[in-house]
Enzyme design. Structure first.
Site, mmCIF file in Angstrom:
data_model
loop_
_atom_site.group_PDB
_atom_site.id
_atom_site.type_symbol
_atom_site.label_atom_id
_atom_site.label_comp_id
_atom_site.label_asym_id
_atom_site.label_seq_id
_atom_site.Cartn_x
_atom_site.Cartn_y
_atom_site.Cartn_z
ATOM 1 N N HIS A 1 0.831 -1.192 0.000
ATOM 2 C CA HIS A 1 0.000 0.000 0.000
ATOM 3 C C HIS A 1 0.870 1.247 0.000
ATOM 4 O O HIS A 1 2.049 1.224 0.344
ATOM 5 C CB HIS A 1 -0.923 0.009 1.227
ATOM 6 C CG HIS A 1 -0.163 -0.050 2.518
ATOM 7 N ND1 HIS A 1 0.523 1.026 3.037
ATOM 8 C CD2 HIS A 1 0.035 -1.070 3.377
ATOM 9 C CE1 HIS A 1 1.103 0.681 4.159
ATOM 10 N NE2 HIS A 1 0.824 -0.586 4.400
ATOM 11 N N ASP B 1 3.638 -4.846 3.668
ATOM 12 C CA ASP B 1 5.091 -5.008 3.576
ATOM 13 C C ASP B 1 5.545 -6.380 4.050
ATOM 14 O O ASP B 1 6.397 -7.023 3.418
ATOM 15 C CB ASP B 1 5.807 -3.915 4.364
ATOM 16 C CG ASP B 1 5.279 -3.735 5.783
ATOM 17 O OD1 ASP B 1 4.231 -4.329 6.118
ATOM 18 O OD2 ASP B 1 5.911 -3.001 6.566
#
Length: 479
Positions: free
Chosen positions: A79, A331
């Protein structure tokens, strides 16, 4: 006399040329700058907390080799820039209020706080992507879509294709902005946004798989690095009565990257020295290596093998099953994939009691906000150096990353056959290593069995406060 005058002019000209060759300032500047500032750019010391930066390159052209054409692209994207999660925001606010509660008129490094306005006063925005400033997260997703339409648009013929997002609102919003950037006005009808729930019962059919076996742990803390305590002492000396400690300093340092995620400028960057920022970056690198899907965890490669195996199948099947695969997640879902692929894996475990400055495991190079990994399938013609065939190239944050065990193809790519053999020999079995329950999906199948609907392409209703995941129908869990 005329001949002598001409000779004099020639001699003067020659003297000027010789003088210039010796460094006379009348000559032009050198073709290339001799100054490289990557190590002084604070964005490179923010870990995974701050604005996106490209990776550090190796001199390999990002464009495909002249004799090759990209015929398939598989992207997995974090994101974009966001505000901090609630648990992180609470620590930052506690450290900030510790300063304010002294009621001091601050001087020195912290003098700006006498008029600074916090960006953490709206809890409903915590964990959401930022929408303002030059580093805005929503802009990141849109810009990447625009860039990739220019780079890979030749692979799209107007047909509808799927976009896969894990089930968390900020991930979904990045996927949507990417789709708008890539497809433009055609996004409404040409994309099938598939939301894959972030729930354990997805098993292997997930962008966020988990292990059901115990993960290894490594203990370390802020006290292992003197820079945090030294910063606290310095700030306490500037304003008597602060009583800051190393933990406070770390939380105050977090304010800088997160403020930049939504604002053009953060005065917090100037509060701390470059040495302290280097320590901050390394401490965050350790967090990924030993706790965020990195190679310092025994289960990481098995988790990453889910995506690595599925994409290996796509690469071998080729463009006949799809030319564009766009995926979006967190992540700590990308770091296990890098581990499974053998990328950014140090030869030795990262030390926890000193900073290894030449470590290849620098999280800002692979998972800053908006970090992404691309697998390119190359179809190449024969040259005097390379055979015609199919090759694989890995790109991380717009930098070509050659494999150490296979880089003899065009542009340091790897023959698909060799890539396949290597992964078949090295990838662990996720089901066995992670003891996946038998009633959970055992394989990733959504690449071949996806929802062909555009009903989820746009946000439905107000953005929910992110305390949990989102289901396939775009509603928060438990709603």
């Amino acid at each position: 006399m005329l001949a002598g005058s001409v000779l004099s002019v020639i001699a003067i000209a020659a003297t000027a040329v010789n003088a210039a060759n010796l460094g006379n300032p009348i000559f032009q500047q050198g073709q290339f700058s001799q100054q490289v500032y990557d190590g002084y750019n604070l964005l490179k010391h923010f870990g995974g907390n701050g604005p996106y930066t490209d990776g550090v390159g190796h001199g390999i052209d990002r464009n495909p080799p002249a004799q090759c054409e990209v015929d398939q692209v598989i992207l997995i994207h974090r994101h974009g820039e966001r505000w901090p999660d609630p648990s992180v925001a609470e620590g930052m606010i506690a450290a900030y209020k510790k300063i304010l509660n002294t009621n001091l008129t601050l001087t020195g490094s912290l003098g700006f706080l006498n008029s600074w306005e916090s960006f953490l006063d709206t809890p409903s925005l915590w964990a959401e992507e930022t929408y303002s400033g030059p580093y805005a997260g929503l802009l990141n997703g849109f810009r990447r879509g625009v860039d990739y339409r220019a780079r890979y648009g030749h692979l799209w013929n107007g047909e509808s294709i799927p976009i896969f997002s894990s089930g968390y609102e900020r991930i979904i919003e990045t996927a949507r902005r990417f789709g708008l950037g890539f497809f433009g006005y055609n996004y409404t009808d040409s994309a099938y946004l598939n939301i894959i729930p972030e729930t354990a019962d997805q098993g292997a059919n997930s962008l966020t798989p988990v292990c059901y076996t115990e993960s290894s742990t490594t203990t370390y803390g802020l006290s292992n690095f003197t820079q945090f305590a030294s910063a606290a002492s310095r700030l306490n000396a500037e304003n008597k009565g602060l009583n800051l400690n190393a933990s406070d300093v770390y939380n105050l340092m977090l304010l800088a990257p997160f403020e930049l995620n939504g604002r053009p400028f953060s005065p917090w960057t100037d509060v701390f020295t470059l040495d302290e920022w280097v320590a901050f970056g390394y401490y965050n690198d350790l967090g990924y290596y030993y706790g965020g899907g990195g190679p310092g965890i025994n289960t990481s490669a098995a988790i990453g093998a889910v995506y690595a195996n599925a994409t290996l199948t796509l690469l071998n099947q080729g463009p006949s099953v799809g030319k564009l695969f766009f995926n979006f997640c967190h992540d700590t879902n990308i770091t296990p994939i890098l581990t499974a692929l053998g990328l950014f894996v140090p030869d030795k475990p990262m030390p926890v009691n000193y900073i290894k400055h030449d470590s290849i495991y620098k999280s800002t190079n692979f998972v800053p906000m908006g970090g992404h990994l691309v697998l390119e399938r190359l179809s190449c013609n024969a040259t005097s150096e390379h055979e015609a065939g199919t090759y694989v190239r890995t790109v991380v944050n717009e930098v070509v990353i050659p494999r150490e065990d296979c880089q003899d193809g065009p542009g340091f790519s790897c023959p698909l056959a060799n890539y396949t053999q290597t992964l078949n020999e090295t990838l662990p079995d996720f089901r066995t290593a992670c003891q996946v329950p038998e009633d959970y999906p055992q394989y990733l199948s959504f690449f071949w069995d996806f929802n062909q609907t555009n009903a989820l392409n746009f946000q439905k209703g107000p953005i929910p406060y992110q305390l949990g995941a989102t289901t396939w129908n775009d509603q928060p869990l438990g709603s």
